[in-house]
Scaffold this motif. Sequence first.
Motif, PDB file in Angstrom:
ATOM      1  N   GLU A   7      36.478  19.970  68.539  1.00 33.94           N
ATOM      2  CA  GLU A   7      35.568  21.095  68.382  1.00 33.94           C
ATOM      3  C   GLU A   7      36.180  22.123  67.434  1.00 33.94           C
ATOM      4  O   GLU A   7      37.405  22.227  67.321  1.00 33.94           O
ATOM      5  CB  GLU A   7      35.253  21.735  69.737  1.00 33.94           C
ATOM      6  CG  GLU A   7      36.448  22.261  70.495  1.00 33.94           C
ATOM      7  CD  GLU A   7      36.082  22.778  71.881  1.00 33.94           C
ATOM      8  OE1 GLU A   7      34.986  22.440  72.371  1.00 33.94           O
ATOM      9  OE2 GLU A   7      36.893  23.522  72.460  1.00 33.94           O
ATOM     10  N   GLU A   8      35.306  22.861  66.784  1.00 33.85           N
ATOM     11  CA  GLU A   8      35.741  23.803  65.746  1.00 33.85           C
ATOM     12  C   GLU A   8      36.126  25.149  66.334  1.00 33.85           C
ATOM     13  O   GLU A   8      35.464  25.665  67.229  1.00 33.85           O
ATOM     14  CB  GLU A   8      34.608  23.992  64.733  1.00 33.85           C
ATOM     15  CG  GLU A   8      34.994  24.845  63.543  1.00 33.85           C
ATOM     16  CD  GLU A   8      33.892  24.894  62.498  1.00 33.85           C
ATOM     17  OE1 GLU A   8      34.106  25.508  61.442  1.00 33.85           O
ATOM     18  OE2 GLU A   8      32.819  24.310  62.754  1.00 33.85           O
ATOM     19  N   HIS A   9      37.228  25.708  65.803  1.00 30.56           N
ATOM     20  CA  HIS A   9      37.670  27.064  66.147  1.00 30.56           C
ATOM     21  C   HIS A   9      38.126  27.742  64.849  1.00 30.56           C
ATOM     22  O   HIS A   9      39.305  27.676  64.495  1.00 30.56           O
ATOM     23  CB  HIS A   9      38.813  27.044  67.162  1.00 30.56           C
ATOM     24  CG  HIS A   9      38.438  26.515  68.503  1.00 30.56           C
ATOM     25  ND1 HIS A   9      37.713  27.243  69.424  1.00 30.56           N
ATOM     26  CD2 HIS A   9      38.664  25.311  69.089  1.00 30.56           C
ATOM     27  CE1 HIS A   9      37.521  26.515  70.512  1.00 30.56           C
ATOM     28  NE2 HIS A   9      38.079  25.345  70.332  1.00 30.56           N
ATOM     29  N   GLY A  10      37.203  28.376  64.152  1.00 31.23           N
ATOM     30  CA  GLY A  10      37.562  29.033  62.897  1.00 31.23           C
ATOM     31  C   GLY A  10      38.050  28.038  61.862  1.00 31.23           C
ATOM     32  O   GLY A  10      37.326  27.106  61.492  1.00 31.23           O
ATOM     33  N   ASP A  11      39.288  28.228  61.393  1.00 30.55           N
ATOM     34  CA  ASP A  11      39.871  27.342  60.386  1.00 30.55           C
ATOM     35  C   ASP A  11      40.653  26.197  61.006  1.00 30.55           C
ATOM     36  O   ASP A  11      41.464  25.554  60.338  1.00 30.55           O
ATOM     37  CB  ASP A  11      40.798  28.131  59.443  1.00 30.55           C
ATOM     38  CG  ASP A  11      40.020  29.041  58.511  1.00 30.55           C
ATOM     39  OD1 ASP A  11      38.848  28.730  58.231  1.00 30.55           O
ATOM     40  OD2 ASP A  11      40.576  30.061  58.076  1.00 30.55           O
ATOM     41  N   THR A  12      40.412  25.916  62.274  1.00 30.48           N
ATOM     42  CA  THR A  12      41.105  24.809  62.932  1.00 30.48           C
ATOM     43  C   THR A  12      40.121  23.967  63.733  1.00 30.48           C
ATOM     44  O   THR A  12      39.017  24.404  64.047  1.00 30.48           O
ATOM     45  CB  THR A  12      42.211  25.310  63.893  1.00 30.48           C
ATOM     46  OG1 THR A  12      41.594  26.036  64.966  1.00 30.48           O
ATOM     47  CG2 THR A  12      43.216  26.194  63.166  1.00 30.48           C
ATOM     48  N   LEU A  13      40.561  22.757  64.039  1.00 28.85           N
ATOM     49  CA  LEU A  13      39.837  21.894  64.958  1.00 28.85           C
ATOM     50  C   LEU A  13      40.731  21.633  66.153  1.00 28.85           C
ATOM     51  O   LEU A  13      41.933  21.359  65.996  1.00 28.85           O
ATOM     52  CB  LEU A  13      39.498  20.553  64.297  1.00 28.85           C
ATOM     53  CG  LEU A  13      38.303  20.470  63.350  1.00 28.85           C
ATOM     54  CD1 LEU A  13      38.175  19.047  62.825  1.00 28.85           C
ATOM     55  CD2 LEU A  13      37.012  20.885  64.041  1.00 28.85           C
ATOM     56  N   LYS A  63      45.964  17.896  73.613  1.00 28.75           N
ATOM     57  CA  LYS A  63      45.246  18.763  72.675  1.00 28.75           C
ATOM     58  C   LYS A  63      46.068  18.945  71.412  1.00 28.75           C
ATOM     59  O   LYS A  63      47.245  19.293  71.464  1.00 28.75           O
ATOM     60  CB  LYS A  63      44.966  20.123  73.319  1.00 28.75           C
ATOM     61  CG  LYS A  63      44.106  21.057  72.472  1.00 28.75           C
ATOM     62  CD  LYS A  63      43.804  22.336  73.245  1.00 28.75           C
ATOM     63  CE  LYS A  63      42.898  23.278  72.477  1.00 28.75           C
ATOM     64  NZ  LYS A  63      42.592  24.511  73.242  1.00 28.75           N
ATOM     65  N   LEU A  64      45.440  18.702  70.276  1.00 33.04           N
ATOM     66  CA  LEU A  64      46.067  18.874  68.965  1.00 33.04           C
ATOM     67  C   LEU A  64      45.281  19.918  68.183  1.00 33.04           C
ATOM     68  O   LEU A  64      44.050  19.885  68.159  1.00 33.04           O
ATOM     69  CB  LEU A  64      46.064  17.552  68.187  1.00 33.04           C
ATOM     70  CG  LEU A  64      46.805  16.378  68.833  1.00 33.04           C
ATOM     71  CD1 LEU A  64      46.224  15.067  68.353  1.00 33.04           C
ATOM     72  CD2 LEU A  64      48.282  16.445  68.507  1.00 33.04           C
ATOM     73  N   ILE A  65      45.974  20.856  67.582  1.00 32.03           N
ATOM     74  CA  ILE A  65      45.321  21.860  66.742  1.00 32.03           C
ATOM     75  C   ILE A  65      45.527  21.464  65.287  1.00 32.03           C
ATOM     76  O   ILE A  65      46.657  21.385  64.799  1.00 32.03           O
ATOM     77  CB  ILE A  65      45.898  23.269  66.991  1.00 32.03           C
ATOM     78  CG1 ILE A  65      45.781  23.639  68.474  1.00 32.03           C
ATOM     79  CG2 ILE A  65      45.175  24.295  66.115  1.00 32.03           C
ATOM     80  CD1 ILE A  65      44.359  23.675  68.994  1.00 32.03           C
ATOM     81  N   VAL A  66      44.417  21.191  64.601  1.00 31.87           N
ATOM     82  CA  VAL A  66      44.446  20.676  63.234  1.00 31.87           C
ATOM     83  C   VAL A  66      43.929  21.737  62.269  1.00 31.87           C
ATOM     84  O   VAL A  66      42.889  22.354  62.505  1.00 31.87           O
ATOM     85  CB  VAL A  66      43.585  19.401  63.118  1.00 31.87           C
ATOM     86  CG1 VAL A  66      43.511  18.927  61.670  1.00 31.87           C
ATOM     87  CG2 VAL A  66      44.144  18.300  64.014  1.00 31.87           C
ATOM     88  N   ASP A  67      44.655  21.941  61.180  1.00 30.62           N
ATOM     89  CA  ASP A  67      44.266  22.909  60.159  1.00 30.62           C
ATOM     90  C   ASP A  67      43.140  22.328  59.304  1.00 30.62           C
ATOM     91  O   ASP A  67      43.244  21.209  58.799  1.00 30.62           O
ATOM     92  CB  ASP A  67      45.474  23.241  59.288  1.00 30.62           C
ATOM     93  CG  ASP A  67      45.195  24.378  58.303  1.00 30.62           C
ATOM     94  OD1 ASP A  67      44.072  24.921  58.331  1.00 30.62           O
ATOM     95  OD2 ASP A  67      46.085  24.721  57.515  1.00 30.62           O
TER      96      ASP A  67
END
Length: 211
Positions: A131-137, A105-109
């Motif tokens: 998948e989208e989570h606010g200002d991150t993917l 899992k990578l959290i991308v800004d």
Amino acid sequence: LTAKNGGEPGSNFGLRMAIEKARSANMPKENIDRAIKRGMGELGGVEISEVIYEILGPLGVGIVVEAVTDNRNRTNSEIKILLGKLGGKLTSPGAVTYQFSRMGKLIVDTSSGNREDLELKIIDAEAEDFEEHGDTLAVYTKPNELEKVKRQLETADIEMKEASLVWEPKNLIKIDDPEVATKILKIMEALENLDDVTVVSANFDIREDLL
């Protein structure tokens, strides 16, 4: 513990991820260096091992606990005592993990840059999903392809906040009862506060108003 595969971050991706996470948590450099030496067996007298605990919580919620310990008996005892007080049951291997998928899992800004361009670069990097989570993917990969996808995204100048291997729930158990929600959250918090525990994953979904 990933230092067992080599103490040089440049050639040990797992170690590099662990160091990045420790730095983001403001762990002092000397503590990081000591942990690497311990993992490589250079300090002597200490055998470090990784342990996975599978727990059934209230309403059949599945909880997967990852721990790194130099004394399995101590860690086992701490978890059993905790569950005895707060609820939950230790299960045999595989009884809970089948409800999860092991993934990178990578959290991308996403706060800057073109969103469509970003998604195309993620697809080109051969990620499994995002998948989208606010200002991150949240970008998902096969476990053995996490390093490859991370490098491709870095080459494409994509900023990442975090990279890790995770237990991703296949389905979520919805919790609508405030009393059950309180029990589950207490168990999660207590497990996370144990010194040997590194990651706690679960498959529940508590209503936002209860949180």
